[in-house]
Scaffold this active site. Structure first.
Site, PDB file in Angstrom:
ATOM      1  N   VAL A   7      11.894 -69.441  40.837  1.00 25.89           N
ATOM      2  CA  VAL A   7      12.421 -70.196  41.976  1.00 25.89           C
ATOM      3  C   VAL A   7      13.419 -69.315  42.707  1.00 25.89           C
ATOM      4  O   VAL A   7      14.405 -68.853  42.114  1.00 25.89           O
ATOM      5  CB  VAL A   7      13.121 -71.501  41.532  1.00 25.89           C
ATOM      6  CG1 VAL A   7      13.609 -72.279  42.758  1.00 25.89           C
ATOM      7  CG2 VAL A   7      12.188 -72.361  40.687  1.00 25.89           C
ATOM      8  N   ASN A  85      11.646 -70.390  48.016  1.00 28.54           N
ATOM      9  CA  ASN A  85      12.541 -71.275  48.761  1.00 28.54           C
ATOM     10  C   ASN A  85      13.594 -70.521  49.568  1.00 28.54           C
ATOM     11  O   ASN A  85      14.075 -71.031  50.579  1.00 28.54           O
ATOM     12  CB  ASN A  85      13.228 -72.229  47.778  1.00 28.54           C
ATOM     13  CG  ASN A  85      14.309 -73.042  48.430  1.00 28.54           C
ATOM     14  OD1 ASN A  85      14.053 -73.860  49.306  1.00 28.54           O
ATOM     15  ND2 ASN A  85      15.556 -72.821  48.021  1.00 28.54           N
ATOM     16  N   SER A 136       8.318 -74.233  53.658  1.00 26.66           N
ATOM     17  CA  SER A 136       8.220 -73.975  55.088  1.00 26.66           C
ATOM     18  C   SER A 136       9.192 -74.885  55.847  1.00 26.66           C
ATOM     19  O   SER A 136      10.258 -75.232  55.349  1.00 26.66           O
ATOM     20  CB  SER A 136       6.765 -74.171  55.548  1.00 26.66           C
ATOM     21  OG  SER A 136       6.601 -73.810  56.903  1.00 26.66           O
ATOM     22  N   TYR A 150      13.693 -68.194  63.236  1.00 24.46           N
ATOM     23  CA  TYR A 150      13.414 -69.013  62.048  1.00 24.46           C
ATOM     24  C   TYR A 150      12.045 -69.685  62.141  1.00 24.46           C
ATOM     25  O   TYR A 150      11.235 -69.621  61.209  1.00 24.46           O
ATOM     26  CB  TYR A 150      14.505 -70.071  61.892  1.00 24.46           C
ATOM     27  CG  TYR A 150      14.333 -70.985  60.708  1.00 24.46           C
ATOM     28  CD1 TYR A 150      14.655 -70.561  59.427  1.00 24.46           C
ATOM     29  CD2 TYR A 150      13.861 -72.286  60.879  1.00 24.46           C
ATOM     30  CE1 TYR A 150      14.508 -71.403  58.336  1.00 24.46           C
ATOM     31  CE2 TYR A 150      13.709 -73.138  59.794  1.00 24.46           C
ATOM     32  CZ  TYR A 150      14.029 -72.700  58.531  1.00 24.46           C
ATOM     33  OH  TYR A 150      13.875 -73.538  57.448  1.00 24.46           O
ATOM     34  N   LYS A 154       8.598 -69.129  59.762  1.00 31.19           N
ATOM     35  CA  LYS A 154       7.970 -70.188  58.976  1.00 31.19           C
ATOM     36  C   LYS A 154       6.506 -70.389  59.369  1.00 31.19           C
ATOM     37  O   LYS A 154       5.668 -70.721  58.520  1.00 31.19           O
ATOM     38  CB  LYS A 154       8.762 -71.488  59.115  1.00 31.19           C
ATOM     39  CG  LYS A 154      10.136 -71.441  58.450  1.00 31.19           C
ATOM     40  CD  LYS A 154      10.024 -71.122  56.966  1.00 31.19           C
ATOM     41  CE  LYS A 154      11.346 -71.150  56.240  1.00 31.19           C
ATOM     42  NZ  LYS A 154      11.209 -70.863  54.798  1.00 31.19           N
ATOM     43  N   THR A 183      21.569 -80.983  53.027  1.00 28.45           N
ATOM     44  CA  THR A 183      21.952 -79.729  52.385  1.00 28.45           C
ATOM     45  C   THR A 183      22.933 -78.966  53.277  1.00 28.45           C
ATOM     46  O   THR A 183      23.269 -79.398  54.376  1.00 28.45           O
ATOM     47  CB  THR A 183      20.709 -78.850  52.130  1.00 28.45           C
ATOM     48  OG1 THR A 183      20.107 -78.527  53.393  1.00 28.45           O
ATOM     49  CG2 THR A 183      19.690 -79.568  51.253  1.00 28.45           C
TER      50      THR A 183
END
Length: 252
Positions: A7, A85, A136, A150, A154, A183
């Site tokens: 991860v 991630n 994504s 960005y 993606k 987040t």
């Protein structure tokens, strides 16, 4: 034998939520964690000393992803899956004000580091019929003011997932949009990048927070975990939002 999963971006937010679910019963996986900072990773290693290996690194300048593959094999003897991630949002700016060096740094982290890791990982993933989940974003196919770097990275990630699925039939691959989560990225959008976004888009992110419209990272994280463990052919090679009906079986 416990699954072995890598991860990246695992020290906080979605990555940390994914790591905790993988490490905890009933899964109790062996997990290699990768992030830029050590603090969050060390806490996992302290809590799950027999299940965690970790390394830190700046993915724009070194080969931390590639090193993570080698660590998984040396520590746990195999590799069953990867959840990619780690990513950055900056720079946010109109094309006319683009800093090319910042675009290149973002692409090194968000995209090219994935290729470095995959080149190393594919032989091991073929042995285990492994699975790869690329995290994504809705920005891959929806324009946000100033998000050219960005969003395009993606979109490239979505295509990379499809490419892996087409070229390596023994490896499951999917690009997963985790939606809008509560987040640190959302904190930055509300508090740091307001002047760089359109007023309407900035207001949208403020309302999502104030009106409870942000998902806990554990919710899309659960889908990512189920996919990296049990992803099947119907979703292979696709780019899907975590709430897509095609992924209903992975929400349980």
């Amino acid at each position: 034998m416990a699954p072995v999963i890598i991860v990246t971006g695992a020290s906080r937010g979605l990555g940390a939520a994914i790591a905790r679910q993988l490490l905890s019963p009933p899964i109790a996986a062996n997990v290699v964690l990768v992030a830029r900072t050590e603090s969050g990773l060390k806490s996992f290693a302290d809590e799950f000393p027999n299940q965690v290996a970790y390394l830190t690194g700046d993915l724009s300048t070194d080969r931390a992803n590639e090193d993570a593959i080698k660590l998984a094999i040396s520590k746990f003897g195999k590799l069953d899956g990867i959840i990619f991630n780690a990513a950055i949002l900056d720079p946010i700016a109109k094309l006319g004000k683009a800093d090319i060096s910042e675009w290149k740094k973002l692409y090194d982290i968000n995209f090219f580091s994935l290729i470095v890791a995959l080149k190393e990982a594919i032989p091991y993933l073929k042995e285990t019929k492994g699975k790869v989940v690329f995290i994504s974003s809705g920005a891959a196919h929806h324009y946000f003011y100033g998000w050219g770097a960005y969003g395009s990275s993606k979109a490239a990630t979505d295509h990379l997932a499809a490419t892996l699925a087409a070229e390596e039939p023994d490896i499951f691959s999917i690009s997963l949009d985790p939606g809008v989560m509560d987040t640190d990225m959302q904190i930055d959008l509300r508090d740091k990048h307001g002047s760089e976004m359109s007023p309407s888009e900035h207001e949208r992110f403020l309302k999502l927070k104030s009106e409870g419209g942000l998902s806990p990272p554990e919710v899309p994280g659960n889908v990512a975990v189920n996919l990296v463990l049990n992803g099947g052919p119907a979703a292979n090679g696709k780019a899907l939002r975590f709430t897509d009906p095609e992924l209903a079986e992975y929400t349980k």
